[in-house]
Scaffold this motif. Structure first.
Motif, PDB file in Angstrom:
ATOM      1  N   LYS A   1     -21.100  34.898 -12.363  1.00 30.98           N
ATOM      2  CA  LYS A   1     -21.444  34.315 -11.071  1.00 30.98           C
ATOM      3  C   LYS A   1     -20.183  34.309 -10.214  1.00 30.98           C
ATOM      4  N   PRO A   2     -20.314  34.574  -8.942  1.00 31.71           N
ATOM      5  CA  PRO A   2     -19.123  34.637  -8.081  1.00 31.71           C
ATOM      6  C   PRO A   2     -18.509  33.261  -7.842  1.00 31.71           C
ATOM      7  N   LEU A   3     -17.196  33.236  -7.703  1.00 25.70           N
ATOM      8  CA  LEU A   3     -16.481  32.051  -7.240  1.00 25.70           C
ATOM      9  C   LEU A   3     -15.928  32.404  -5.862  1.00 25.70           C
ATOM     10  N   PHE A   4     -16.367  31.680  -4.846  1.00 25.99           N
ATOM     11  CA  PHE A   4     -15.982  32.011  -3.476  1.00 25.99           C
ATOM     12  C   PHE A   4     -14.818  31.147  -3.019  1.00 25.99           C
ATOM     13  N   TYR A   5     -13.713  31.818  -2.655  1.00 23.26           N
ATOM     14  CA  TYR A   5     -12.581  31.115  -2.070  1.00 23.26           C
ATOM     15  C   TYR A   5     -12.937  30.647  -0.658  1.00 23.26           C
ATOM     16  N   THR A   6     -12.535  29.452  -0.315  1.00 22.99           N
ATOM     17  CA  THR A   6     -12.753  28.955   1.050  1.00 22.99           C
ATOM     18  C   THR A   6     -11.470  28.960   1.870  1.00 22.99           C
ATOM     19  N   ASP A   7     -10.330  28.907   1.207  1.00 25.46           N
ATOM     20  CA  ASP A   7      -9.062  28.890   1.945  1.00 25.46           C
ATOM     21  C   ASP A   7      -8.029  29.797   1.294  1.00 25.46           C
ATOM     22  N   ASN A   8      -8.511  30.818   0.605  1.00 27.43           N
ATOM     23  CA  ASN A   8      -7.617  31.716  -0.111  1.00 27.43           C
ATOM     24  C   ASN A   8      -8.013  33.151   0.220  1.00 27.43           C
ATOM     25  N   LEU A   9      -7.134  33.897   0.875  1.00 24.64           N
ATOM     26  CA  LEU A   9      -7.458  35.253   1.302  1.00 24.64           C
ATOM     27  C   LEU A   9      -7.064  36.259   0.225  1.00 24.64           C
ATOM     28  N   HIS A  10      -7.561  36.021  -0.984  1.00 26.63           N
ATOM     29  CA  HIS A  10      -7.340  36.914  -2.116  1.00 26.63           C
ATOM     30  C   HIS A  10      -8.681  37.430  -2.629  1.00 26.63           C
ATOM     31  N   MET A  11      -8.645  38.537  -3.321  1.00 26.52           N
ATOM     32  CA  MET A  11      -9.812  39.062  -4.033  1.00 26.52           C
ATOM     33  C   MET A  11      -9.365  39.432  -5.439  1.00 26.52           C
TER      34      MET A  11
ATOM     35  N   PRO B   1     -26.904  39.811   3.248  1.00 26.09           N
ATOM     36  CA  PRO B   1     -25.930  38.989   2.525  1.00 26.09           C
ATOM     37  C   PRO B   1     -25.596  37.705   3.274  1.00 26.09           C
ATOM     38  N   GLU B   2     -25.442  36.636   2.529  1.00 21.41           N
ATOM     39  CA  GLU B   2     -25.083  35.338   3.105  1.00 21.41           C
ATOM     40  C   GLU B   2     -23.594  35.298   3.430  1.00 21.41           C
ATOM     41  N   THR B   3     -23.265  34.625   4.518  1.00 20.91           N
ATOM     42  CA  THR B   3     -21.855  34.387   4.843  1.00 20.91           C
ATOM     43  C   THR B   3     -21.565  32.886   4.887  1.00 20.91           C
ATOM     44  N   ALA B   4     -22.481  32.110   4.296  1.00 23.80           N
ATOM     45  CA  ALA B   4     -22.276  30.659   4.137  1.00 23.80           C
ATOM     46  C   ALA B   4     -22.507  30.324   2.673  1.00 23.80           C
ATOM     47  N   LEU B   5     -21.769  29.360   2.170  1.00 28.33           N
ATOM     48  CA  LEU B   5     -21.793  29.059   0.741  1.00 28.33           C
ATOM     49  C   LEU B   5     -23.028  28.274   0.308  1.00 28.33           C
ATOM     50  N   GLU B   6     -23.483  27.337   1.123  1.00 27.45           N
ATOM     51  CA  GLU B   6     -24.554  26.428   0.719  1.00 27.45           C
ATOM     52  C   GLU B   6     -25.844  27.138   0.299  1.00 27.45           C
ATOM     53  N   PRO B   7     -26.334  28.121   1.065  1.00 30.97           N
ATOM     54  CA  PRO B   7     -27.561  28.803   0.621  1.00 30.97           C
ATOM     55  C   PRO B   7     -27.417  29.487  -0.731  1.00 30.97           C
ATOM     56  N   LEU B   8     -26.241  30.000  -1.031  1.00 35.85           N
ATOM     57  CA  LEU B   8     -26.018  30.662  -2.312  1.00 35.85           C
ATOM     58  C   LEU B   8     -26.008  29.661  -3.457  1.00 35.85           C
TER      59      LEU B   8
ATOM     60  N   CYS C   1     -21.494  42.430 -11.327  1.00 36.45           N
ATOM     61  CA  CYS C   1     -21.231  43.265 -12.502  1.00 36.45           C
ATOM     62  C   CYS C   1     -19.733  43.217 -12.800  1.00 36.45           C
ATOM     63  N   THR C   2     -19.264  42.037 -13.139  1.00 36.97           N
ATOM     64  CA  THR C   2     -17.857  41.793 -13.466  1.00 36.97           C
ATOM     65  C   THR C   2     -17.800  40.716 -14.541  1.00 36.97           C
ATOM     66  N   SER C   3     -16.635  40.570 -15.137  1.00 35.20           N
ATOM     67  CA  SER C   3     -16.438  39.396 -15.997  1.00 35.20           C
ATOM     68  C   SER C   3     -15.864  38.238 -15.189  1.00 35.20           C
ATOM     69  N   GLU C   4     -15.333  38.546 -13.991  1.00 32.71           N
ATOM     70  CA  GLU C   4     -14.845  37.503 -13.084  1.00 32.71           C
ATOM     71  C   GLU C   4     -14.805  38.052 -11.662  1.00 32.71           C
ATOM     72  N   TYR C   5     -15.425  37.298 -10.740  1.00 33.21           N
ATOM     73  CA  TYR C   5     -15.435  37.694  -9.326  1.00 33.21           C
ATOM     74  C   TYR C   5     -14.956  36.508  -8.509  1.00 33.21           C
ATOM     75  N   LYS C   6     -13.828  36.700  -7.803  1.00 37.05           N
ATOM     76  CA  LYS C   6     -13.292  35.668  -6.914  1.00 37.05           C
ATOM     77  C   LYS C   6     -12.919  36.313  -5.588  1.00 37.05           C
ATOM     78  N   ALA C   7     -13.495  35.805  -4.511  1.00 36.88           N
ATOM     79  CA  ALA C   7     -13.217  36.362  -3.185  1.00 36.88           C
ATOM     80  C   ALA C   7     -13.781  35.434  -2.129  1.00 36.88           C
ATOM     81  N   PRO C   8     -13.343  35.556  -0.904  1.00 37.19           N
ATOM     82  CA  PRO C   8     -14.003  34.821   0.183  1.00 37.19           C
ATOM     83  C   PRO C   8     -15.379  35.437   0.460  1.00 37.19           C
ATOM     84  N   LEU C   9     -16.178  34.742   1.232  1.00 36.48           N
ATOM     85  CA  LEU C   9     -17.408  35.326   1.752  1.00 36.48           C
ATOM     86  C   LEU C   9     -17.033  36.333   2.839  1.00 36.48           C
ATOM     87  N   LEU C  10     -17.587  37.526   2.761  1.00 34.25           N
ATOM     88  CA  LEU C  10     -17.115  38.626   3.592  1.00 34.25           C
ATOM     89  C   LEU C  10     -18.254  39.342   4.315  1.00 34.25           C
TER      90      LEU C  10
END
Length: 559
Positions: free
Chosen positions: A332-342, A103-110, A399-408
């Motif tokens: 498609k996932p939306l990755f938070y960069t400064d938000n510690l929520h999931m 799994p990637e832990t950087a946003l750019e490759p994704l 497998c969601t209708s919405e995925y929001k989280a930091p890279l983990l």
């Protein structure tokens, strides 16, 4: 004169017959592959997969991003791979398998990955044309292509053996011509001795050079497939691929024997290929390929890698599109960069038919405690969170209708097993959780998603609850996302505001357990364990005694 004319006509007729046979056999194979490609679109493919060969590309070197073996087993990753593997080539399988485990832990490759996926999201006939080209690399021998660039090749045969390999074919041809012109029993015996010696040498060197010689014909096919894909698809790195293709063109021209075999290798069931296998055996063509090309291959390892990864990635990207097409819903996932929520909506497990979706919203300073009886769905739920996090950071699909989280960073403790003779179950579990603690401190640059099933189940109730409380508090204090399933309802009280509590419940219908697999807020309310024993026919005295002991324990632990 008539004899030689007759022989020439017979020989020409045989060649023409083989040409016609090969032509129609190739057309039949194309039709068969196209039908297979169309039937599997949007569906998992049932196949026997050789994971030892598939994992060769993944296992070749050290990779800091790679999931731990225990986490891969916890998430049942081989079966997840079985589900998402819609590839058409063996390099594609190896490439996708490695991607799933890293799994990637950087946003750019994704983001670059998603751009390429969208470039391939074209009209279905165009995708099918690409898949047909990729299917030319579906031979088992294509698994060995990675061997060509993953390591430097040392010459493994001695000087005398190499000399014999060079001259044996010439000697056999000379003896055959001599026997045709003037039959001689001594020459015939020498010919038989040479053929038997070559068979022995073929099998004697096979294990040493097999991965290498099996991959060489596939290298020619790889080169041709990449060349055709460049005409169908436009990626940013096309110039690098073209450069590597041009460099390898000279190598391909020098491998005349290999080039001939590559034209037959696309269909091992082909009659001509079967005949060629006998020729290889008696004339030592595989060892001859080896001694004439091994040094050249070392020179072009980096170029082979570029082309291999180019073809493998395209195959993997189309497989991802097929996965998306077959899911009940995806996002498609939306990755938070400064938000510690999931925030996960309508999440489901891809391997469970008609899986009931659930949603969850949490943050790093508040863990999640999941209560519930066995088979109610709590373990499937927490495993689904980890799987969807992995899919988000590997194939950019959830497998969601919405995925929001930091890279983990994904860490799990689900299927702990003891190692008899060395440590107990509890020791094994404690070591697993200690490893999670050591990788989840507050100064870690990438926060962890931590999944623990039935924490410290291997020890007594009081110490289990005490140890679990202290560990879970530590993990949330260090700003990690923590999901824990438990039967210990006392944990909910001890963790107080540090953990949100949810439950999965069941109801008893006559002699059946009825599960709705929907997560509810709060501690498990229905405590149906003893009632279930009653409904399924346990002796009345056992049930009554269980109720009495249950009441006594409640009074004891509530005081």
């Amino acid at each position: 004169m008539f004899y030689w004319l007759y022989t020439a006509v017979v020989f020409a007729s045989i060649l023409i017959a083989f040409y016609i046979y090969n032509y129609y056999d190739k057309r039949r194979l194309v039709r068969k592959n196209l039908e297979r490609i169309r039937n599997k679109w949007g569906h998992p493919t049932n196949a026997n997969r050789n994971f030892k060969l598939i994992a060769a590309y993944l296992n070749a070197g050290n990779n800091s991003k790679r999931l731990s073996t225990s986490t891969a087993e916890d998430l049942d990753l081989d079966n997840i791979f079985n589900y998402i593997d819609r590839t058409n080539s063996k390099p594609g399988k190896q490439y996708l398998y490695k991607k799933l485990f890293t799994p990637e832990t950087a946003l750019e490759p994704l983001l670059r990955l998603d751009e390429k996926i969208e470039l391939l999201n074209m009209a279905r006939p165009n995708q099918e044309a690409i898949e047909l080209e990729l299917s030319n690399l579906n031979s088992t021998d294509a698994y060995y292509l990675a061997e060509l660039f993953l390591k430097e090749h040392n010459f493994l045969l001695g000087a005398l053996v190499s000399f014999y390999i060079w001259i044996s074919g010439i000697a056999i041809i000379g003896l055959i011509i001599s026997l045709v012109i003037a039959p001689n029993p001594i020459f015939f015996m020498v010919l038989v001795a040479l053929l038997l010696s070559n068979v022995a040498l073929h099998y004697g060197t096979k294990n040493k050079i097999s991965p290498y010689t099996r991959s060489l014909p596939q290298l020619i096919i790889l080169h041709e497939v990449a060349r055709k894909l460049l005409k169908m698809i436009r990626f940013e790195e096309d110039d690098d691929v073209k450069t590597s293709l041009n460099r390898l063109s000279g190598l391909n021209r020098s491998l005349s024997l290999v080039n001939f075999e590559s034209r037959l290798a696309g269909n091992p069931e082909n009659l001509t290929y079967a005949l060629y296998r006998f020729i290889k055996l008696f004339f030592l063509l595989e060892p001859l390929m080896y001694i004439t090309s091994v040094k050249r291959i070392n020179k072009y390892r980096e170029d082979i890698k570029v082309i291999y990864e180019y073809v493998g990635e395209i195959d993997a990207l189309i497989a991802i599109l097929s996965v998306r097409a077959g899911l009940a819903h995806f996002s498609k996932p939306l990755f938070y960069t400064d938000n510690l929520h999931m925030d996960l909506k309508d999440m489901f497990h891809p391997l469970i038919d008609n899986c009931v979706p659930n949603s969850i919203s949490t943050r790093t300073d508040e863990g999640v405690l999941i209560t519930g009886s066995n088979m109610s769905g709590k373990t499937t739920f927490i495993r689904s969170i980890a799987i969807n996090t992995l899919l988000a950071q590997t194939i950019y699909t959830t497998c969601t209708s919405e995925y929001k989280a930091p890279l983990l960073k994904i860490q799990t403790s689900i299927r702990t097993s003891d190692d008899l003779g060395e440590k107990s179950y509890f020791q094994a579990e404690a070591m697993s959780i200690l490893d999670i603690i050591n990788q989840s401190s507050g100064d870690e640059p990438v926060k962890s998603l931590i999944i623990i099933d039935e924490i410290f189940r291997g020890t007594n109730t009081i110490e289990r609850i005490a140890a679990a409380k202290s560990v879970l508090t530590y993990l949330t204090e260090n700003k990690n996302f923590v999901f824990v399933s438990t039967h210990d309802l006392e944990l909910a009280e001890l963790l107080d505001n540090d953990y949100a509590v949810y439950s999965f419940e069941e109801s008893v219908d006559d002699t059946r357990l009825v599960f709705d697999y929907k997560m509810k807020t709060g501690v498990l309310k229905n405590k149906n364990g003893i009632a279930i024993l009653e409904t399924i026919g346990y002796p009345e005295s056992v049930v009554e005694d269980a109720y009495i002991v249950s009441e006594e324990l409640k009074r004891k632990y509530l005081l």
